[in-house]
Design a protein around this motif. Structure first.
Motif, PDB file in Angstrom:
ATOM      1  N   GLN A 287       0.803  -1.217   0.000  1.00 20.06           N
ATOM      2  CA  GLN A 287       0.000   0.000   0.000  1.00 20.06           C
ATOM      3  C   GLN A 287       0.837   1.269   0.000  1.00 20.06           C
ATOM      4  O   GLN A 287       0.568   2.180  -0.762  1.00 20.06           O
TER       5      GLN A 287
ATOM      6  N   THR B 237      -8.598  -3.853  -2.705  1.00 16.34           N
ATOM      7  CA  THR B 237      -8.911  -2.427  -2.709  1.00 16.34           C
ATOM      8  C   THR B 237     -10.233  -2.179  -2.007  1.00 16.34           C
ATOM      9  O   THR B 237     -11.011  -3.088  -1.757  1.00 16.34           O
TER      10      THR B 237
ATOM     11  N   GLU C 101      -3.742  -2.839  -2.123  1.00 22.02           N
ATOM     12  CA  GLU C 101      -4.074  -1.411  -2.262  1.00 22.02           C
ATOM     13  C   GLU C 101      -2.885  -0.582  -2.721  1.00 22.02           C
ATOM     14  O   GLU C 101      -2.567   0.439  -2.107  1.00 22.02           O
TER      15      GLU C 101
ATOM     16  N   THR D  56      -3.638   3.344  -3.280  1.00 22.36           N
ATOM     17  CA  THR D  56      -4.414   4.142  -2.330  1.00 22.36           C
ATOM     18  C   THR D  56      -3.665   5.391  -1.883  1.00 22.36           C
ATOM     19  O   THR D  56      -4.263   6.441  -1.665  1.00 22.36           O
TER      20      THR D  56
ATOM     21  N   ASP E  54     -11.779   0.593  -3.295  1.00 21.52           N
ATOM     22  CA  ASP E  54     -12.264   1.547  -4.283  1.00 21.52           C
ATOM     23  C   ASP E  54     -12.935   0.806  -5.436  1.00 21.52           C
ATOM     24  O   ASP E  54     -12.278   0.162  -6.252  1.00 21.52           O
TER      25      ASP E  54
ATOM     26  N   TRP F 110      -6.071  -8.244  -6.629  1.00 21.72           N
ATOM     27  CA  TRP F 110      -5.966  -6.806  -6.372  1.00 21.72           C
ATOM     28  C   TRP F 110      -6.899  -6.437  -5.222  1.00 21.72           C
ATOM     29  O   TRP F 110      -8.111  -6.439  -5.359  1.00 21.72           O
TER      30      TRP F 110
END
Lengths: 298, 323, 313, 328
Positions: free
Chosen positions: D96, D210, D178, D181, D212, D208
């Protein structure tokens, strides 16, 4: 006196948001295994010291002709010294003397150093620059050396010793207080206070101070232990408490000629110092754990 | 490391040293009894006012404190620390004899304590909260708590009873005279100093190692499939090394002014002993000289530590931000 | 309500002068919501600090309800505090960890002499209710609340002085997706019920589009495009706004698969050494020679209420 | 065929009150050349799932059951030394925060090369492949980058370095936790495009992680939505966004403002909060917040069933859902 001085750098982070509002600080220290042991040890020493005030046992100055350098017995639990004085009574009085110097010196250093650190960190500018230079100069002296030079200049006596130790520790408290103040000063909740129109004194006393008290508390515990070692060391060198007054450092110095045969003359005063220092360090560890967000479990 | 940074640091150091000189001067002028009383002892009481004034003038004590300071400070800059009132020997000579003893003691203590401290600190940190951590930490705490004067006293007594050897008897043998003879005198005091030192190094190593071990880049290193040994030494210890080196440097500085008790108990003619004698004989040229020298050495050592720190950490080496 | 004219804020650092905000002008009418969009280093957060007088401008003027923010002192500054308030991005960091929520809110009331004692308790209850929290929240500490609840407290604290303008600095960025909708809805309803003026600062074009009447896009300390919300977000004119529009992923695979796939190259330059001419030219896909030498002014466009700073539109 | 197959994975984390179940029976498979988005809010267990695959769970956390198969080999049954060679070798990870993911005291080149050497690539070959890896992630002047320390690079450049290091050994599976991010949107766009390019070039299987949904819509072929340590719904991306089969996925999607709305009404809210993992209800963990709940939902926890294109852990098929207007 050792060369060891607890690192002054803010190894302790400013009060973690996560820990606030949880059980009160004393309760959290007691919940920590180290902290609990430390509190018990120091509590016991404090009781012994108080007992010496009212001469519950023997007079620490009385010389018993019956037995010089007598081993532990029913009459003298911890034996007698070369003048036939009761070691137990002398150790208790020595603990009292040590704690008195430690408490007074650290109280002075905490109040003066802490206040200067908080103010200079919060105000910045010229005050910060001046305080910064002064602490730099004091930091240029190795702690032990500075204490010694000050005692040499001020003269003997427990209060002078306390003042000397306080001067050594004041710049440390300045730094310990100033660092977190800089962090908290820039924190969003202090910024929020500024936007809401809070006065500087309100921000300083209501918002900054409560959140920097934690690292100062840890440092107090470590400073106390250093002060006890220093006082004992100065007395050992003949520069602290003067005979015939009882002092843990002096007792060890006196025992040199009788050790290892009269082992009790060294063991018990030494043990008192060790217990005090271990206890205070454990309390320091306990405080640190209680205040460190990383040790708080979910 | 830019030249500008170095120049700034050197200027700051000069300022600190000037402050140190002022503090030494101010504090030690307050020493009980002035030089004359110290020199003449009880005879001083019999001096007439004229004689006293003449002596005060001779020692320069009648000038204003500021003048006295600049006279003294001017002497300092010329390498003149004054003369021992007690023996009449220049203080620089006394310090010249004593300094090597203290430095050797400090270096020897470091050589013993640092490897032990780092090793045990790593051991403790490799499994925090485990039994090994608990016992290493316990021993370390004891090492911190044992006062030097107790360890020194017990050591001397033990040497005397077990080996009929008294390190405080006989004259000091310098490194130049006899290597083994010198080591025999220095090893035990150095060991005593190393006890507290090793404990400090251990505690710093442990916390620095734990701090580094929790970093994201350590997870990245493991994620690359590195061996555990490489992760520990190349990544964790390397990063923990910066605070450890800093702390060791500062401790070395402290040692220069902290060998007093050991020198006293083991009867070694080092700086601490010189200082103590100066205090006991109210020979304040010696006290001023030694205090000033040790403080100056401490400042220089700290400066060196800072330079080493900057060499170790690439982040502080350059000012530009982007490649 | 807000009138910012050529405001600048420069910082001296060892790397040189950082021009965090460098000649920004905009106006927000009473009851209006302006969105300020941009990436890190564009100066949007510094602009927020300038508006609430956490920082003073190096140049230019900032008027909030007629108060000159740069020079306000004493009573004038107190009036400013009661006119404009700030809601922070991180609701956890912006609440004093050692104080109960009720104490945090009551303190604001006391400082501004708005209510004390029983009246304050009542008012604290009202404030909490206003942001959709039960009165029992007052007895809690910040760490005992969820992220969404904390941000509601942050809003309640700002509202305690009955301000007319709220500066919202990324108020939902730190929150979980499902909580963002709650806080956004709260902001919409408060705006309607209290007649508030908002300056909404965000890097999230979707949220800006949802809340704002007008949008201003910032790049390296300058406004590059400003206009109505549909104009700027659905039909951007400035090449940077267009790139931003393409870069922001939207939760719709159909839209996403229709993307050109062209990406904006390079990174935001160092604000201590902004490029000459148009600040966007090193990354601009359509830059010409004059873009490298002449800085384009922010000019009104023929399609109405829109300003764009580009030679090529 | 699937390169990565996670079967009934369980993970727990130790707390004062005993072990907390953070991952409660996750099954997931990823084919070569496929990107699966693992979506969830904080505390849903998505990061623990990712770290379990690499065997990088933090102290106090452990995998308590299930299998993690890479090319048919169960990573959890390997000895520690074998497990290590799979890390970086067959399964790699990107993180991240690119600002902290690199060792500040080592040059970027040394950090990539040591990963190669740990898997037996030595000397000039390691150097050559390090430079090639840096070049592959689109960084200019690879020699210069290789000699740089991380603090000299920007966030986007560091993330490219992390990717270069992860892919230098040509792993089959890439776990992305992430990775965009912490980056600005235009840099996020570059990184998303880069990973997609590398996936195609090397036939990578990518997981992946996330929160989002926009990122998922852009990059993922399939999506798994996590809630309270389980997968609520797994489906091809387009199907999930067009017709979610689990009320939680539906509610999440509805709460995001649409980029095409012309009238801006209130956003549909979920309300309530995720369950406390120390006191999970016996039934569906989403039931207390669910707009579509039926009487049976609180009694037993639903197992995933295949419905439409999706696997959904919900008793109530989409056809029985009340619409938002009726429910609200």
């Amino acid at each position: 006196m050792t060369q060891e001085m607890p690192p002054a750098a803010a190894a302790v982070v400013p009060a973690a948001p996560r820990t606030a509002g949880q059980p009160s600080l004393p309760r959290r220290i007691l919940a920590d295994r180290n902290g609990l042991i430390g509190v018990v040890l120091i509590g016991a020493l404090a009781l012994i010291a108080l007992a010496s005030l009212v001469h519950l046992g023997q007079d620490p100055l009385a010389q018993h002709q019956s037995g010089q350098l007598a081993g532990p017995s029913g009459a003298h639990w911890l034996g007698t010294d070369q003048f036939g004085r009761d070691i137990a009574a002398r150790v208790a009085a020595g603990i009292f003397a040590s704690l008195r110097v430690a408490l007074v010196s650290v109280a002075l250093a905490t109040v003066i150093g802490g206040l200067l650190g908080v103010l200079s960190g919060f105000a910045g500018g010229i005050l910060d620059a001046v305080v910064g230079r002064l602490t730099d100069v004091l930091f240029a002296f190795p702690a032990t050396l500075l204490a010694l030079a000050l005692v040499a200049a001020l003269g003997h006596g427990w209060f002078n010793t306390a003042v000397a130790i306080a001067v050594v520790y004041t710049p440390i408290f300045v730094r310990v207080a100033r660092g977190p103040v800089l962090t908290v000063r820039e924190s969003e909740y202090v910024r929020a206070g500024r936007v809401l129109g809070f006065s500087r004194s309100r921000l300083l006393f209501r918002h900054v101070l409560p959140n920097v008290s934690a690292p100062i508390a840890v440092q107090v515990a470590l400073a106390l232990s250093w002060a006890i070692l220093t006082e004992a060391g100065l007395s050992f060198l003949g520069l602290g408490t003067q005979p015939p007054n009882p002092s843990l450092g002096l007792m060890v110095a006196d025992s040199r000629n009788f050790f290892p045969d009269a082992w009790w003359t060294l063991l018990f005063p030494a043990l008192a110092v060790v217990v005090a220092v271990v206890g205070l360090n454990l309390i320091g560890d306990g405080l640190r754990n209680a205040l460190d967000p990383r040790t708080v479990r979910r | 490391m830019s030249l500008r940074y170095l120049a700034g640091r050197v200027a700051g150091m000069a300022g600190t040293l000037l402050g140190v000189a002022v503090v030494v001067f101010v504090v030690l002028r307050a020493l009980p009894g002035d030089t004359i009383t110290a020199k003449l002892g009880t005879q001083a009481a019999t001096l007439t006012a004229e004689q006293r004034a003449a002596l005060r003038h001779f020692y320069g004590l009648d000038a204003s404190p500021v003048t006295q300071f600049f006279r003294w400070f001017g002497g300092l800059l010329r390498g003149d620390l004054g003369v021992s009132i007690d023996t009449g020997v220049p203080v620089t000579h006394l310090i010249g004899d004593a300094l090597p003893v203290t430095v050797e003691l400090a270096v020897l203590a470091m050589v013993i304590a640092v490897p032990i401290g780092v090793l045990f600190g790593m051991l403790a940190a490799s499994r925090p909260g485990g039994a090994r951590d608990f016992s290493v930490q316990g021993v370390g705490l004891l090492g911190l708590a044992l006062p030097e004067f107790v360890v020194a006293t017990v050591t001397v007594a033990w040497l005397a009873s077990a080996f009929a050897y008294s390190p405080s008897a006989g004259t000091y043998v310098s490194l130049g005279d006899s290597f083994s003879g010198n080591l025999r005198q220095m090893l035990y005091p150095a060991l005593v100093l190393a006890v507290g030192l090793a404990a400090t190094v251990m505690r710093t190593t442990r916390s620095a190692y734990l701090e580094a071990a929790g970093s994201d880049f350590v997870r990245t290193a493991r994620g690359k499939g590195l061996t555990e040994a490489r992760v520990r030494f190349r990544h964790i210890l390397h990063n923990a090394g910066i605070p450890i080196v800093t702390m060791v440097g500062i401790q070395f500085g402290y040692l220069l002014g902290g060998t007093l008790i050991v020198e006293q108990v083991f009867a070694l003619p080092g700086l601490g002993r010189l200082l103590l004698d100066g205090i006991l004989h109210q020979d304040y040229a010696i006290v001023q000289g030694v205090t000033l020298l040790v403080a100056a050495a401490f400042v220089v050592v700290n400066f060196a530590v800072d330079l080493v720190y900057r060499l170790l950490d690439p982040r502080t080496r350059s000012e530009g931000r982007r490649a | 309500m807000i009138e910012v004219t050529e405001a600048a804020r420069h910082y001296r650092t060892s790397d040189g002068v950082v021009r965090a905000v460098d000649g920004v002008s905009f106006v927000v009418a009473e009851g209006e919501t302006l969105g300020l969009v941009g990436e890190s280093g564009c100066g949007k957060s510094t602009t927020a600090k300038l508006l609430v007088a956490l920082e003073r401008p190096t140049a230019g003027t900032i008027l909030v309800d007629g108060i000159d923010v740069a020079t306000a002192r004493g009573a004038e500054l107190r009036r400013l505090r009661r006119t404009i308030q700030l809601v922070f991005q991180d609701p956890y960091a912006s609440l004093n960890p050692r104080r109960r929520i009720a104490a945090t809110l009551a303190e604001v009331l006391a400082v501004h002499d708005l209510a004390r004692g029983a009246a304050a308790t009542r008012r604290v209850g009202e404030l909490l209710e206003m942001v959709g929290l039960p009165a029992s929240v007052g007895e809690r500490y910040p760490h005992q609340l969820s992220g969404g609840q904390r941000q509601r407290v942050g809003i309640a604290r700002a509202l305690a002085v009955e301000p007319r303008v709220l500066v919202l600095d990324e108020p939902v960025s730190a929150l979980d997706v499902s909580v963002r909708a709650e806080v956004m809805n709260l902001l919409v309803s408060l705006r309607a019920s209290l007649g508030l003026t908002y300056l909404f600062i965000s890097h999230d074009l979707g949220m800006v589009r949802h809340l704002c009447d007008r949008i201003a896009v910032m790049y390296l300390g300058k406004v590059v495009e400003a206009g109505g919300w549909r104009q700027v977000s659905d039909d951007p004119l400035h090449p940077y706004t267009r790139s931003l529009h393409d870069a922001v992923p939207v939760a719709d695979p159909t839209v996403e698969s229709g993307r050109s796939g062209r990406t904006l190259t390079g990174e935001v330059p160092d604000p201590a050494a902004p490029p000459p001419g148009c600040r966007f030219h090193p990354r601009c896909p359509i830059a010409e020679d004059r873009c490298r030498t002449t800085e384009p002014p922010l000019l009104a466009q023929p399609d109405g209420d829109r300003l764009v700073a580009c030679h090529l539109v | 065929m699937s390169v990565l197959e996670i079967v009934d994975l369980h993970a727990v984390v130790a707390t004062d009150g005993g072990e907390l179940p953070v991952v409660r029976g996750i099954s997931l498979s990823i084919d070569a050349g496929e990107i699966v988005g693992l979506v969830g809010e904080s505390g849903s267990g998505k990061s623990f799932t990712a770290l379990s695959v690499l065997g990088l769970l933090p102290d106090g956390a452990r995998v308590s059951g299930g299998r993690i198969l890479v090319d048919g080999e169960d990573l959890l049954s390997l000895r520690a030394a074998e497990r290590r060679t799979r890390r970086g070798g067959t399964v790699a990870m990107i993180y991240q925060d690119p600002m902290t993911a690199l060792n500040p005291l080592m040059t970027v080149g040394a950090q990539i090369a040591e990963g190669l050497r740990a898997h037996g690539v030595d000397g000039a070959e390691a150097k050559k492949r390090t430079l090639a890896a840096i070049e592959e992630v689109g960084l200019p002047r690879p020699e210069r980058i290789a000699r740089s320390y991380p603090h000299r690079l920007s966030g986007g450049q560091r993330q490219r370095v992390v990717i270069a290091s992860a892919l230098a050994l040509r792993p089959k599976v890439l776990i992305a936790d992430e990775p965009t991010t912490a980056l600005d949107v235009t840099i996020q766009q570059q990184i998303l495009a880069l990973v997609d390019e590398l996936r195609v070039a090397h036939d990578l299987a990518v997981l992946w992680i996330t929160h989002d949904l926009g990122v998922v819509a852009r990059i993922a072929n399939r999506v798994a939505v996590m809630y309270a340590g389980r997968i609520a719904e797994a489906a091809p991306t387009r199907s999930l966004f067009a017709a979610p089969q689990h009320p939680y996925s539906a509610a999440l999607l509805a709460s995001i403002p649409s980029p095409t709305d012309t009238v801006r009404g209130p956003l549909p809210q979920i309300g309530g909060a995720p369950p406390d993992l120390t006191a999970l209800p016996p039934g569906c963990p989403f039931e207390p917040r669910c707009a579509q709940r039926e009487p049976g939902c609180a009694a037993t926890e639903p197992d995933p069933v295949h419905r439409g294109d999706a696997d959904t852990a919900c008793f109530v098929p989409r056809e029985r859902w009340t619409t938002a207007e009726e429910a609200g």
